[in-house]
Design an enzyme around this catalytic site. Sequence first.
Site, PDB file in Angstrom:
ATOM      1  N   THR A   1       0.848  -1.197   0.000  1.00  0.00           N
ATOM      2  CA  THR A   1       0.000   0.000   0.000  1.00  0.00           C
ATOM      3  C   THR A   1       0.882   1.245   0.000  1.00  0.00           C
ATOM      4  O   THR A   1       0.688   2.170  -0.795  1.00  0.00           O
ATOM      5  CB  THR A   1      -0.937   0.002   1.220  1.00  0.00           C
TER       6      THR A   1
ATOM      7  N   ASN B   1      -5.068  -9.844  -7.865  1.00  0.00           N
ATOM      8  CA  ASN B   1      -5.182 -10.537  -6.582  1.00  0.00           C
ATOM      9  C   ASN B   1      -6.473 -11.339  -6.444  1.00  0.00           C
ATOM     10  O   ASN B   1      -6.530 -12.250  -5.632  1.00  0.00           O
ATOM     11  CB  ASN B   1      -5.074  -9.532  -5.426  1.00  0.00           C
TER      12      ASN B   1
ATOM     13  N   GLN C   1       1.289  -9.732  -6.065  1.00  0.00           N
ATOM     14  CA  GLN C   1       0.916 -11.146  -6.177  1.00  0.00           C
ATOM     15  C   GLN C   1       1.910 -11.945  -7.018  1.00  0.00           C
ATOM     16  O   GLN C   1       1.947 -13.175  -6.935  1.00  0.00           O
ATOM     17  CB  GLN C   1      -0.490 -11.278  -6.782  1.00  0.00           C
TER      18      GLN C   1
ATOM     19  N   SER D   1       5.395  -6.949  -1.323  1.00  0.00           N
ATOM     20  CA  SER D   1       5.090  -6.936   0.101  1.00  0.00           C
ATOM     21  C   SER D   1       5.530  -8.221   0.782  1.00  0.00           C
ATOM     22  O   SER D   1       5.404  -9.310   0.217  1.00  0.00           O
ATOM     23  CB  SER D   1       3.575  -6.762   0.261  1.00  0.00           C
TER      24      SER D   1
ATOM     25  N   HIS E   1       4.265  -9.881   3.445  1.00  0.00           N
ATOM     26  CA  HIS E   1       3.294 -10.864   3.950  1.00  0.00           C
ATOM     27  C   HIS E   1       2.592 -11.663   2.858  1.00  0.00           C
ATOM     28  O   HIS E   1       1.849 -12.590   3.163  1.00  0.00           O
ATOM     29  CB  HIS E   1       2.283 -10.211   4.897  1.00  0.00           C
TER      30      HIS E   1
ATOM     31  N   THR F   1      12.802   5.573  11.106  1.00  0.00           N
ATOM     32  CA  THR F   1      13.727   4.533  11.553  1.00  0.00           C
ATOM     33  C   THR F   1      13.353   3.212  10.902  1.00  0.00           C
ATOM     34  O   THR F   1      12.189   2.835  10.885  1.00  0.00           O
ATOM     35  CB  THR F   1      13.663   4.401  13.088  1.00  0.00           C
TER      36      THR F   1
ATOM     37  N   CYS G   1     -17.039  -6.648   1.819  1.00  0.00           N
ATOM     38  CA  CYS G   1     -17.749  -6.016   2.918  1.00  0.00           C
ATOM     39  C   CYS G   1     -17.494  -4.519   2.884  1.00  0.00           C
ATOM     40  O   CYS G   1     -16.380  -4.076   3.133  1.00  0.00           O
ATOM     41  CB  CYS G   1     -17.239  -6.573   4.250  1.00  0.00           C
TER      42      CYS G   1
HETATM   43  C1  LIG Z   1      -2.115  -7.366  -0.683  1.00  0.00           C
HETATM   44  C2  LIG Z   1      -2.031  -6.455  -1.847  1.00  0.00           C
HETATM   45  C3  LIG Z   1      -1.752  -5.091  -1.690  1.00  0.00           C
HETATM   46  C4  LIG Z   1      -1.593  -4.464  -0.323  1.00  0.00           C
HETATM   47  O1  LIG Z   1      -0.382  -4.852   0.250  1.00  0.00           O
HETATM   48  P1  LIG Z   1      -0.051  -4.518   1.785  1.00  0.00           P
HETATM   49  O2  LIG Z   1       1.369  -4.931   1.935  1.00  0.00           O
HETATM   50  O3  LIG Z   1      -0.991  -5.337   2.572  1.00  0.00           O
HETATM   51  O4  LIG Z   1      -0.243  -3.047   1.967  1.00  0.00           O
HETATM   52  C5  LIG Z   1      -1.645  -4.310  -2.807  1.00  0.00           C
HETATM   53  N1  LIG Z   1      -1.805  -4.824  -4.041  1.00  0.00           N
HETATM   54  C6  LIG Z   1      -2.072  -6.121  -4.238  1.00  0.00           C
HETATM   55  C7  LIG Z   1      -2.219  -6.628  -5.633  1.00  0.00           C
HETATM   56  C8  LIG Z   1      -2.199  -6.976  -3.157  1.00  0.00           C
HETATM   57  O5  LIG Z   1      -2.475  -8.261  -3.363  1.00  0.00           O
END
Ligand SMILES: *Cc1c(COP(=O)(O)O)cnc(C)c1O
Length: 412
Positions: free
Chosen positions: A76, A161, A189, A209, A211, A250, A336
């Site tokens: 994000t 995604n 993704q 990202s 996670h 930081t 949602c």
């Molecule tokens: C999960 C996702 C995001 C957001 O990533 P975060 O690290 O959770 O902010 C943005 N773009 C896509 C395509 C995603 O799958």
Amino acid sequence: MALKLPIYMDHAATTPCDPRVVEAMLPFFTEKFGNAGSRNHRFGWEAEEGVDAARQHAAALIGADEKCIIFTSGSTESNNLAIKGAAYMYEKAPAGSRSRGHIVSCIIEHKAVLDPVKRLVKEGFDATFIEPPSDGVITADMVKAAMRDDTILVTIMWANNEIGTVNEVRQIGALCKQRGVLFHTDATQWTGKMPVNVDADNIDLLSWSGHKIYGPKGVGALYVRRQRPRVRLQSLLDGGGQERGFRSGTLNVPGIVGFGKACEIAKAEMHRDAERLSHLRHRLETEITARLDSCAINGHREKRLPHITNISFGFVEGEGLMMAVKNIACSSGSACTSASLEPSYVLKGLGVGDELAHSSLRLSLGRWTTDEQIDYAIEEISKAVKKLRTMSPLYDMHKEGIDLSKVEWAHH
Ligand SMILES: *Cc1c(COP(=O)(O)O)cnc(C)c1O
């Protein structure tokens, strides 16, 4: 061995941290707790070494120079920095242009792209949002048709995604390069699952990202090209001037170390993972569509990530379907919002009707998805859909051969 329930099939939403990632991070919470910006003592140096190694792994994953990697809090933030940072830096002089500058994007991008672009439109920039064809794949020709002579930035995601479809990134990048327009891709993704080479793929700015690639939450990166061309961005966070001034604050040293480890593992194992998951997904899709009529797989059948499937089930009600498969953690075609359940704007963007969008499931597999879990999902989903259809008068009519042409479940 008994299957542990619920099973997790929502890896496009987030992934568990790989234990090897956690292990790499742990020392950086305790004995190596220094501030990577502290230049005068060993605590700072140790933290900086951790960050440097992570930067190398992140860069190696995408074929980049490590100086091009800016650590952020996730995709994000990376998207916001890339899109707003580029728009503010490259905006047009009011006299010579219709607007502050024109941006090309697409209606089925993630909100973390759509909303920054929409904010820029409120601030006097102009944007064109491409409407995808029903297979969801954005081509260079579509981007070309959307471009204007005042276009400053194209932002098109690598892989979607919700449906896993893969856009023509390399060709879009080549087009942008030829026109002298910056190209950003939200590759959240794609990166870590499939190969990236920012030079061969003609990318100026790339977000990903932690996670989503078996790393920690709250950490990610933005690739910023430094040569041919040297991309400049206006920073969004001002302060201590970390990350070469692009992103003050930081550094999240344990998070960055974990992100780096996740990138290192992904580079080594992505091919094996992709191969295995594509077989599992194939079995999931073929078994479900063999057992159930009136279901449709959303998005292009080949130009897709190997681990995501999005299936619409005709003649079932969305909420009922989610309840019936509650032992499978997955996403539905309903989003949602504060007030109500809205059908997914991505599926709507492909032309899927509201009803059918609600009765869709996104199943996304991951590094620890097993054969047994796939068997379970096949059984549970088929059983649930069959049961719900016994309560559907429309399905009875359909079975009796009554023309239900208004019920648009087959959108292919
Ligand atoms: C999960 C996702 C995001 C957001 O990533 P975060 O690290 O959770 O902010 C943005 N773009 C896509 C395509 C995603 O799958």
